[in-house]
Design a protein around this motif. Structure first.
Motif, PDB file in Angstrom:
ATOM      1  N   GLY A 119       0.813  -1.211   0.000  1.00 31.02           N
ATOM      2  CA  GLY A 119       0.000   0.000   0.000  1.00 31.02           C
ATOM      3  C   GLY A 119       0.841   1.253   0.000  1.00 31.02           C
ATOM      4  O   GLY A 119       1.862   1.356  -0.682  1.00 31.02           O
ATOM      5  N   CYS A 120       0.425   2.243   0.784  1.00 30.50           N
ATOM      6  CA  CYS A 120       1.172   3.491   0.905  1.00 30.50           C
ATOM      7  C   CYS A 120       0.997   4.030   2.318  1.00 30.50           C
ATOM      8  O   CYS A 120       0.106   3.616   3.061  1.00 30.50           O
ATOM      9  CB  CYS A 120       0.728   4.518  -0.130  1.00 30.50           C
ATOM     10  N   THR A 121       1.865   4.945   2.684  1.00 31.57           N
ATOM     11  CA  THR A 121       1.850   5.511   4.025  1.00 31.57           C
ATOM     12  C   THR A 121       1.466   6.989   3.970  1.00 31.57           C
ATOM     13  O   THR A 121       1.485   7.610   2.915  1.00 31.57           O
ATOM     14  CB  THR A 121       3.232   5.370   4.699  1.00 31.57           C
ATOM     15  N   GLY A 122       1.145   7.536   5.137  1.00 29.50           N
ATOM     16  CA  GLY A 122       0.984   8.984   5.255  1.00 29.50           C
ATOM     17  C   GLY A 122      -0.427   9.515   5.380  1.00 29.50           C
ATOM     18  O   GLY A 122      -0.638  10.589   5.945  1.00 29.50           O
ATOM     19  N   GLU A 123      -1.427   8.802   4.843  1.00 31.23           N
ATOM     20  CA  GLU A 123      -2.791   9.329   4.880  1.00 31.23           C
ATOM     21  C   GLU A 123      -3.342   9.392   6.301  1.00 31.23           C
ATOM     22  O   GLU A 123      -4.047  10.343   6.667  1.00 31.23           O
ATOM     23  CB  GLU A 123      -3.698   8.470   3.996  1.00 31.23           C
ATOM     24  N   ALA A 124      -3.021   8.392   7.120  1.00 31.50           N
ATOM     25  CA  ALA A 124      -3.493   8.407   8.497  1.00 31.50           C
ATOM     26  C   ALA A 124      -2.896   9.582   9.265  1.00 31.50           C
ATOM     27  O   ALA A 124      -3.579  10.243  10.060  1.00 31.50           O
ATOM     28  CB  ALA A 124      -3.150   7.086   9.188  1.00 31.50           C
ATOM     29  N   ARG A 125      -1.616   9.867   9.034  1.00 30.44           N
ATOM     30  CA  ARG A 125      -0.979  11.000   9.707  1.00 30.44           C
ATOM     31  C   ARG A 125      -1.616  12.308   9.278  1.00 30.44           C
ATOM     32  O   ARG A 125      -1.849  13.206  10.104  1.00 30.44           O
ATOM     33  CB  ARG A 125       0.517  11.009   9.410  1.00 30.44           C
ATOM     34  N   LEU A 126      -1.922  12.441   7.993  1.00 25.66           N
ATOM     35  CA  LEU A 126      -2.568  13.653   7.512  1.00 25.66           C
ATOM     36  C   LEU A 126      -3.937  13.824   8.167  1.00 25.66           C
ATOM     37  O   LEU A 126      -4.303  14.925   8.592  1.00 25.66           O
ATOM     38  CB  LEU A 126      -2.702  13.615   5.989  1.00 25.66           C
ATOM     39  N   ALA A 127      -4.696  12.735   8.286  1.00 25.93           N
ATOM     40  CA  ALA A 127      -6.005  12.800   8.940  1.00 25.93           C
ATOM     41  C   ALA A 127      -5.862  13.215  10.397  1.00 25.93           C
ATOM     42  O   ALA A 127      -6.643  14.043  10.904  1.00 25.93           O
ATOM     43  CB  ALA A 127      -6.706  11.449   8.848  1.00 25.93           C
ATOM     44  N   LEU A 128      -4.880  12.672  11.098  1.00 29.37           N
ATOM     45  CA  LEU A 128      -4.668  13.013  12.503  1.00 29.37           C
ATOM     46  C   LEU A 128      -4.344  14.496  12.654  1.00 29.37           C
ATOM     47  O   LEU A 128      -4.887  15.180  13.539  1.00 29.37           O
ATOM     48  CB  LEU A 128      -3.535  12.160  13.082  1.00 29.37           C
ATOM     49  N   GLU A 129      -3.460  15.003  11.807  1.00 25.13           N
ATOM     50  CA  GLU A 129      -3.093  16.417  11.908  1.00 25.13           C
ATOM     51  C   GLU A 129      -4.274  17.330  11.562  1.00 25.13           C
ATOM     52  O   GLU A 129      -4.417  18.411  12.137  1.00 25.13           O
ATOM     53  CB  GLU A 129      -1.896  16.718  11.004  1.00 25.13           C
ATOM     54  N   ARG A 130      -5.138  16.896  10.667  1.00 27.30           N
ATOM     55  CA  ARG A 130      -6.346  17.674  10.389  1.00 27.30           C
ATOM     56  C   ARG A 130      -7.264  17.707  11.603  1.00 27.30           C
ATOM     57  O   ARG A 130      -7.835  18.740  11.944  1.00 27.30           O
ATOM     58  CB  ARG A 130      -7.081  17.075   9.186  1.00 27.30           C
ATOM     59  N   LEU A 131      -7.417  16.568  12.264  1.00 25.60           N
ATOM     60  CA  LEU A 131      -8.263  16.523  13.458  1.00 25.60           C
ATOM     61  C   LEU A 131      -7.673  17.359  14.588  1.00 25.60           C
ATOM     62  O   LEU A 131      -8.405  17.908  15.410  1.00 25.60           O
ATOM     63  CB  LEU A 131      -8.435  15.071  13.917  1.00 25.60           C
ATOM     64  N   ARG A 132      -6.364  17.466  14.626  1.00 21.67           N
ATOM     65  CA  ARG A 132      -5.700  18.311  15.624  1.00 21.67           C
ATOM     66  C   ARG A 132      -5.790  19.792  15.271  1.00 21.67           C
ATOM     67  O   ARG A 132      -5.482  20.641  16.101  1.00 21.67           O
ATOM     68  CB  ARG A 132      -4.231  17.923  15.742  1.00 21.67           C
ATOM     69  N   GLY A 133      -6.148  20.093  14.017  1.00 22.45           N
ATOM     70  CA  GLY A 133      -6.221  21.478  13.571  1.00 22.45           C
ATOM     71  C   GLY A 133      -4.888  22.054  13.147  1.00 22.45           C
ATOM     72  O   GLY A 133      -4.719  23.285  13.104  1.00 22.45           O
ATOM     73  N   THR A 134      -3.922  21.205  12.794  1.00 21.01           N
ATOM     74  CA  THR A 134      -2.604  21.660  12.370  1.00 21.01           C
ATOM     75  C   THR A 134      -2.719  22.421  11.043  1.00 21.01           C
ATOM     76  O   THR A 134      -3.333  21.939  10.090  1.00 21.01           O
ATOM     77  CB  THR A 134      -1.656  20.458  12.202  1.00 21.01           C
ATOM     78  N   ASP A 135      -2.106  23.595  10.978  1.00 21.70           N
ATOM     79  CA  ASP A 135      -2.303  24.504   9.839  1.00 21.70           C
ATOM     80  C   ASP A 135      -1.966  23.854   8.509  1.00 21.70           C
ATOM     81  O   ASP A 135      -2.751  23.927   7.545  1.00 21.70           O
ATOM     82  CB  ASP A 135      -1.465  25.772  10.033  1.00 21.70           C
ATOM     83  N   TRP A 136      -0.769  23.253   8.403  1.00 21.26           N
ATOM     84  CA  TRP A 136      -0.354  22.727   7.103  1.00 21.26           C
ATOM     85  C   TRP A 136      -1.245  21.580   6.638  1.00 21.26           C
ATOM     86  O   TRP A 136      -1.408  21.354   5.441  1.00 21.26           O
ATOM     87  CB  TRP A 136       1.111  22.290   7.125  1.00 21.26           C
TER      88      TRP A 136
END
Length: 327
Positions: A156-173
């Motif tokens: 598969g691929c990596t990174g999508e879960a981390r992006l979702a987590l940072e969105r839920l945290r409200g991280t700007d980038w």
């Protein structure tokens, strides 16, 4: 609703699998591994506020609670036999329990891995699952078996879960990035355990690990156990569409240090490349050859210019300074 009614209503299904001699209802479950096979056992604990947000969908939480354990079996090349559930609850909320149990049992049924026992108590929301599987002694995908010259593969691929987590945290980038928010959220909350691929690789691959704490850090466990190093080709790393709009710095952060991907990272001899691709096709799982194992210690990222950059092969540590919970 009391404890025993809670268990009867939501968890005691009266079903066993071929590897279960006795399930829920006695002091112990009795498992029946196939003759000549070893038991593979793994436990994972999920704590509210540490591993998941308080408002998470309970069905998704039920799914993930079992998925992270099944992923460990996949990394060992093992076939599931059954699992136990220890559940601490602040209250016996029937609607929440039904949704949680539905998500849990749906994944269990999909992989013929029945619930065989456990415990419930009142307290802060805390979920601990222990999963049992079986694998032939000479086919287990141990972390200490990587060899210099092996190909390094990623499912598969990596990174999508981390992006979702940072969105839920409200991280700007992360909130500013375009991309499929629903898909990333699903990757975080409903990961897919790569059991079919893991079993297909047993006896074929050398070493494997499931990616729970980030590709670079988890690869570091294989390198340390095997006494080897690795090179990752930046151009060979698959990048999901949701990560395309990120800066290279944040994209690499997601790809290499994201966590919660539950993909398989594994090593295999160069002469079995076609067999690995056949295993991937048979299991319906995409795989990518992203680098190689080296005799020289350390972890290096090869960029487009062909020059290496040393990486820190450091995994997530719950007790390290700065290890913030999800919330």
């Amino acid at each position: 609703m009391g404890e025993f009614e809670l268990i009867r209503r939501h968890f005691a299904r009266g079903q066993t699998g071929p590897g279960v001699a006795l399930g829920i209802g006695d002091d112990c479950a009795l498992l029946r591994p196939s003759p000549g096979l070893q038991l593979a056992v793994s436990s994972d604990m999920l704590v509210e506020g540490r591993h998941f947000f308080p408002d998470v969908d309970p069905a998704a939480l039920g799914h993930k609670s079992l998925a992270v354990n099944l992923s460990d079996l996949a990394a060992m090349g093992a076939r599931p036999l059954g699992f136990t559930l220890a559940l601490s609850l602040p209250a016996a909320n029937d609607a929440w329990l039904k949704a949680f149990a539905d998500g849990l049992h749906a994944l269990a049924d999909a992989h013929a891995c029945p619930l065989v026992g456990g415990d419930t108590t009142r307290g802060p929301l805390n979920i601990c699952i222990t999963v049992f599987g079986e694998v032939a002694p000479d086919r287990a995908l141990r972390r200490d078996a990587a060899k210099a010259g092996d190909d390094l593969w990623l499912s598969g691929c990596t990174g999508e879960a981390r992006l979702a987590l940072e969105r839920l945290r409200g991280t700007d980038w992360a909130t500013a990035a375009t991309g499929d928010e629903a898909l990333c959220r699903q990757r975080l909350e409903r990961p897919t355990p790569r059991l079919a691929l893991g079993m297909a690789l047993a006896g074929l691959a050398h070493a494997a690990i499931d990616l729970s704490d980030g590709l670079a850090g988890d690869l570091g466990h294989i390198l340390a156990a095997s006494g080897v190093g690795a090179e990752i080709d930046r151009a060979a790393l698959p990048v999901a569409p949701a990560l395309q709009a990120l800066s290279e710095t944040h994209r690499l952060e997601c790809l290499l240090q994201g966590g919660d991907d539950y993909e398989l990272l594994f090593t295999a001899p160069q002469d079995v490349r076609q067999a690995v691709l056949a295993a991937a096709e048979t299991s319906g799982t995409p795989v990518h050859r992203i680098g190689r194992i080296t005799a020289d210690r350390g972890l290096r990222l090869l960029g487009a210019d062909g020059l290496p950059k040393d990486l820190r092969a450091r995994s997530w540590d719950h007790f390290a300074p700065g290890s913030d919970p999800v919330s």
